[in-house]
Scaffold this motif. Structure first.
Motif, short mmCIF file in Angstrom:
data_model
loop_
_atom_site.label_atom_id
_atom_site.label_comp_id
_atom_site.label_asym_id
_atom_site.label_seq_id
_atom_site.Cartn_x
_atom_site.Cartn_y
_atom_site.Cartn_z
N GLU A 15 0.86 -1.19 0.00
CA GLU A 15 0.00 0.00 0.00
C GLU A 15 0.89 1.23 0.00
O GLU A 15 2.03 1.17 0.42
N ARG A 62 1.42 5.08 -6.28
CA ARG A 62 0.38 4.07 -6.55
C ARG A 62 0.91 2.97 -7.45
O ARG A 62 0.67 1.78 -7.22
N ALA A 66 1.36 -0.99 -6.56
CA ALA A 66 0.59 -1.97 -7.33
C ALA A 66 1.47 -2.99 -8.05
O ALA A 66 0.96 -3.97 -8.59
N LYS A 109 -5.81 -0.45 -8.92
CA LYS A 109 -4.89 -0.04 -7.85
C LYS A 109 -3.77 0.83 -8.42
O LYS A 109 -3.39 1.83 -7.83
#
Length: 116
Positions: A15, A62, A66, A109
């Protein structure tokens, strides 16, 4: 179906977090995993709300977070396509449906879109 390979990276899920850094004059992005491994990078210039560079750094965070999901999705899709080459009915299997879902989730994601 399973693609056999030995992966050396920190396992998913990862994350990303945006943390005010250096008295809020910059933002530190941390990418963290369940086993407490982390990657961090800092945007050193002053942070402003609608700054295109801040948006780019957020998108980079991000995408990094991912990466394990994208790798997993690509491996599953590659295996599915290999089987579909030999037997077209593989595209109608439950595995094909699950692979499509995993791919869409990984892409969402990476680009920061929510599930619909």
């Amino acid at each position: 179906m399973k693609l056999e390979t030995k992966l050396k990276h920190t396992p998913a899920p990862w994350e990303h977090l945006a943390i005010p850094h250096n008295r809020a004059t910059s933002v530190q992005y941390e990418i963290v995993s369940d086993d407490s491994m982390s990657i961090a990078f800092t945007r050193e210039s002053p942070w402003e709300k609608d700054d295109p560079e801040a948006d780019m750094n957020e998108a980079n965070a991000r995408l990094i977070a991912a990466a394990p999901d994208l790798l997993d999705a690509l491996m599953k899709a590659t295996l599915l396509l290999k089987h579909a080459h030999d037997d077209a009915s593989a595209l109608e299997s439950q595995y094909a449906v699950e692979t499509a879902i995993v791919c869409r989730q990984a892409l969402n994601k990476a680009i920061g879109e929510t599930q619909e």
